[in-house]
Design an enzyme around this catalytic site. Structure first.
Site, PDB file in Angstrom:
ATOM      1  N   CYS A  89      -8.751  47.789  -0.350  1.00 45.61           N
ATOM      2  CA  CYS A  89      -7.171  47.130  -0.369  1.00 45.61           C
ATOM      3  C   CYS A  89      -6.483  49.036  -0.527  1.00 45.61           C
ATOM      4  O   CYS A  89      -5.493  48.184   0.351  1.00 45.61           O
ATOM      5  CB  CYS A  89      -7.074  45.850  -0.527  1.00 45.61           C
ATOM      6  SG  CYS A  89      -8.162  44.971  -1.138  1.00 45.61           S
ATOM      7  N   HIS A 137       2.005  46.897  -5.065  1.00 42.36           N
ATOM      8  CA  HIS A 137       0.667  46.199  -4.215  1.00 42.36           C
ATOM      9  C   HIS A 137       0.858  44.716  -4.514  1.00 42.36           C
ATOM     10  O   HIS A 137       0.064  43.965  -3.549  1.00 42.36           O
ATOM     11  CB  HIS A 137      -0.052  46.411  -4.933  1.00 42.36           C
ATOM     12  CG  HIS A 137      -1.837  45.868  -4.789  1.00 42.36           C
ATOM     13  ND1 HIS A 137      -2.415  46.629  -3.486  1.00 42.36           N
ATOM     14  CD2 HIS A 137      -2.705  45.585  -5.387  1.00 42.36           C
ATOM     15  CE1 HIS A 137      -3.482  45.508  -3.049  1.00 42.36           C
ATOM     16  NE2 HIS A 137      -4.129  45.076  -4.266  1.00 42.36           N
ATOM     17  N   HIS A 150      -2.164  39.426   1.826  1.00 41.52           N
ATOM     18  CA  HIS A 150      -2.787  40.624   2.296  1.00 41.52           C
ATOM     19  C   HIS A 150      -3.398  40.415   2.889  1.00 41.52           C
ATOM     20  O   HIS A 150      -4.444  40.112   3.256  1.00 41.52           O
ATOM     21  CB  HIS A 150      -3.554  40.023   0.614  1.00 41.52           C
ATOM     22  CG  HIS A 150      -3.909  41.205  -0.303  1.00 41.52           C
ATOM     23  ND1 HIS A 150      -3.766  42.832   0.004  1.00 41.52           N
ATOM     24  CD2 HIS A 150      -5.091  41.845  -1.371  1.00 41.52           C
ATOM     25  CE1 HIS A 150      -4.198  43.899  -0.158  1.00 41.52           C
ATOM     26  NE2 HIS A 150      -5.092  43.078  -1.277  1.00 41.52           N
ATOM     27  N   GLU A 183      -0.150  45.104 -12.246  1.00 43.06           N
ATOM     28  CA  GLU A 183       1.063  46.511 -12.092  1.00 43.06           C
ATOM     29  C   GLU A 183       2.059  46.607 -12.677  1.00 43.06           C
ATOM     30  O   GLU A 183       3.315  47.543 -12.689  1.00 43.06           O
ATOM     31  CB  GLU A 183       1.090  45.946 -10.699  1.00 43.06           C
ATOM     32  CG  GLU A 183       2.076  47.473  -9.650  1.00 43.06           C
ATOM     33  CD  GLU A 183       2.183  46.634  -8.350  1.00 43.06           C
ATOM     34  OE1 GLU A 183       2.102  46.988  -7.568  1.00 43.06           O
ATOM     35  OE2 GLU A 183       1.794  44.999  -7.782  1.00 43.06           O
ATOM     36  N   PHE A 218     -10.432  46.873  -4.925  1.00 43.73           N
ATOM     37  CA  PHE A 218     -11.675  46.938  -5.294  1.00 43.73           C
ATOM     38  C   PHE A 218     -12.182  48.109  -5.441  1.00 43.73           C
ATOM     39  O   PHE A 218     -12.645  49.228  -4.935  1.00 43.73           O
ATOM     40  CB  PHE A 218     -13.029  45.309  -4.778  1.00 43.73           C
ATOM     41  CG  PHE A 218     -12.707  44.570  -5.100  1.00 43.73           C
ATOM     42  CD1 PHE A 218     -11.602  44.056  -6.277  1.00 43.73           C
ATOM     43  CD2 PHE A 218     -13.237  43.453  -3.880  1.00 43.73           C
ATOM     44  CE1 PHE A 218     -11.080  42.754  -6.363  1.00 43.73           C
ATOM     45  CE2 PHE A 218     -12.317  42.404  -4.154  1.00 43.73           C
ATOM     46  CZ  PHE A 218     -11.405  41.346  -4.795  1.00 43.73           C
ATOM     47  N   LYS A 268       3.872  41.476   0.737  1.00 45.00           N
ATOM     48  CA  LYS A 268       2.470  40.385   0.940  1.00 45.00           C
ATOM     49  C   LYS A 268       3.015  38.573   0.929  1.00 45.00           C
ATOM     50  O   LYS A 268       2.066  37.909   0.659  1.00 45.00           O
ATOM     51  CB  LYS A 268       1.170  40.562  -0.055  1.00 45.00           C
ATOM     52  CG  LYS A 268       1.006  41.693  -0.500  1.00 45.00           C
ATOM     53  CD  LYS A 268      -0.560  41.912  -1.464  1.00 45.00           C
ATOM     54  CE  LYS A 268      -0.521  43.544  -0.816  1.00 45.00           C
ATOM     55  NZ  LYS A 268       0.167  44.557  -0.844  1.00 45.00           N
TER      56      LYS A 268
END
Length: 417
Positions: free
Chosen positions: A165, A305, A344, A316, A403, A339
């Site tokens: 991502c 994010h 996403h 976050e 990831f 988002k």
């Protein structure tokens, strides 16, 4: 040696909220959700999540010759469309000599899952003789960059950054570095993704990563809300045209914003979980601020994010508080997650969200986090909830985490000559 300044002269967006930058931005400012029941495949009751944020009303033949579509999975026409839009806004006129050095950096996380699934079934049922020679070129991740370069005759470096991502945030940062070093005067940078397929939805569902609010898709993505239960899968593309300030000013370009800071780190901790206290996300934000020669108090807005996962949003928020301290606690730093509306976009998220920061700087509007009805007390930030708000914006920051423990922070600033 003084490095080149890097400016943005074009933005193109293809998202679940609209085909086009203005269409997307206007929808987000209105606080609209791009979510709905999946239509790209039959999502039966076997799927625990049966909704997503699909790009709607997209005609690939407006951007790609019909005969060439057989060469491409869905993410590639998205990228070609976003790039055409960005180049049109930038009004680039390039000589053949200049085209030799235009870089194309397009980040893609997963590539063409739909053809991987379809051809796997075909191979099993009909045998290898039925596999198309276009199969491999249609799905490999670097073909977004490759097809963009072919379409526009760009002969500089063509590069696909694949870092989950963070893919397209890396692409923008590395393209900016290319120009700062003086290795190019122009770069096309962005990302694309289209993974709303049976295997994509099933895979993320198996990880318990997706929201399961099948009865209310538009209410499913709720970053920083106490009731969040997973992310909303989206698709689309975003492209930014980056130029050296020298070139942009020489040709009299309209400068939309400046890329002032970039930093990337790695957790080296776990394949999917962030390191404790998101320590290396903190380092990415701190590094981007150093690169931009800014202090934390200079940043007005963060496009987070903010995926709407239970642990991700909390981590976050803690990282932001650690970096920005009193500036965040005193509500002087505004934060939102787009988002919540578009889902996403995985590998495309960083580029799209960087483009939204450009729009925020241009319009002096902060898009909201919708569905934020009960703010998690573990996320004590000044979150722009449910309704867009006006603010004088000079510096914005956008986070992208992925990831494998990859973290990217980009600072985009209002251009000040």
């Amino acid at each position: 040696m003084q490095r080149e300044r890097v400016v943005v002269t074009g933005v193109g967006l293809v998202t679940p909220n609209g085909v086009g930058t203005s269409a997307t931005w206007d929808s987000l400012v209105r606080g609209e959700s791009g979510a709905g029941p999946i239509t790209l495949f039959e999502a039966t009751e076997d799927f625990t999540t049966r909704f997503a944020a699909e790009v709607k009303g997209f005609d690939p033949t407006s951007y790609v010759e019909k005969r060439k579509l057989k060469e491409m999975c869905r993410f590639i026409p998205f990228s070609l469309a976003a790039t055409s839009m960005a180049l049109e806004q930038a009004q680039l006129e390039l000589t053949e000599e200049e085209r030799q050095d235009v870089g194309v950096y397009i980040g893609v996380g997963l590539g063409g899952l739909e053809n991987l699934e379809r051809i796997s079934v075909l191979l099993r049922e009909k045998g290898p003789g039925r596999v198309s020679p276009y199969f491999i070129p249609s799905l490999i991740a670097n073909m977004a960059a490759g097809q963009v370069a072919i379409a526009h005759g760009f002969h500089g470096p063509s590069l696909c950054t694949t870092s989950a991502c963070s893919s397209s945030a890396h692409a923008i940062g590395e393209a900016a570095r290319l120009i700062q070093r003086g290795d190019a005067q122009v770069a096309v940078a962005g990302g694309a993704e289209a993974t709303i397929t049976p295997i994509g939805i099933a895979g993320f569902s198996a990880m318990f990563a997706l929201s399961r609010r099948n009865d209310a898709p538009e209410r499913a993505s709720r970053p920083f809300d106490r009731g969040r239960d997973g992310f909303l899968c989206g698709e689309g593309a975003g492209t930014l045209v980056l130029e050296s300030l020298t070139r942009a000013q020489r040709r009299g370009a309209t400068i939309l914003a400046e890329v002032t800071g970039y930093a990337a780190t790695t957790d080296a901790y776990h394949i999917t979980k962030p390191s404790p206290d998101h320590a290396h996300a903190q380092r990415a934000m701190q590094g981007a601020l150093r690169d931009a020669r800014l202090s934390p108090t200079d940043v007005d807005y963060i496009n987070a994010h903010g995926t709407s996962t239970p642990s991700g949003d909390t981590e976050e928020a803690r990282a932001i508080l650690s970096v920005f301290g009193a500036h965040a606690l005193d509500k002087k730093l505004w934060v939102s997650s787009t988002k919540s509306m578009m889902g996403h976009l995985l590998g495309a998220a960083g580029a799209v969200e960087a483009g939204l920061c450009v729009q925020a700087l241009r319009t002096q509007l902060v898009p909201p986090t919708i569905n934020l009805d009960d703010q998690d007390p573990e996320c004590p930030l000044e979150l722009v909830a449910n309704t867009a708000r006006e603010r004088a914006l000079t510096h914005t920051l956008t986070n992208s985490f992925g990831f494998g423990g990859t973290n990217v922070a980009l600072v985009l600033s209002r251009f000040q000559g």
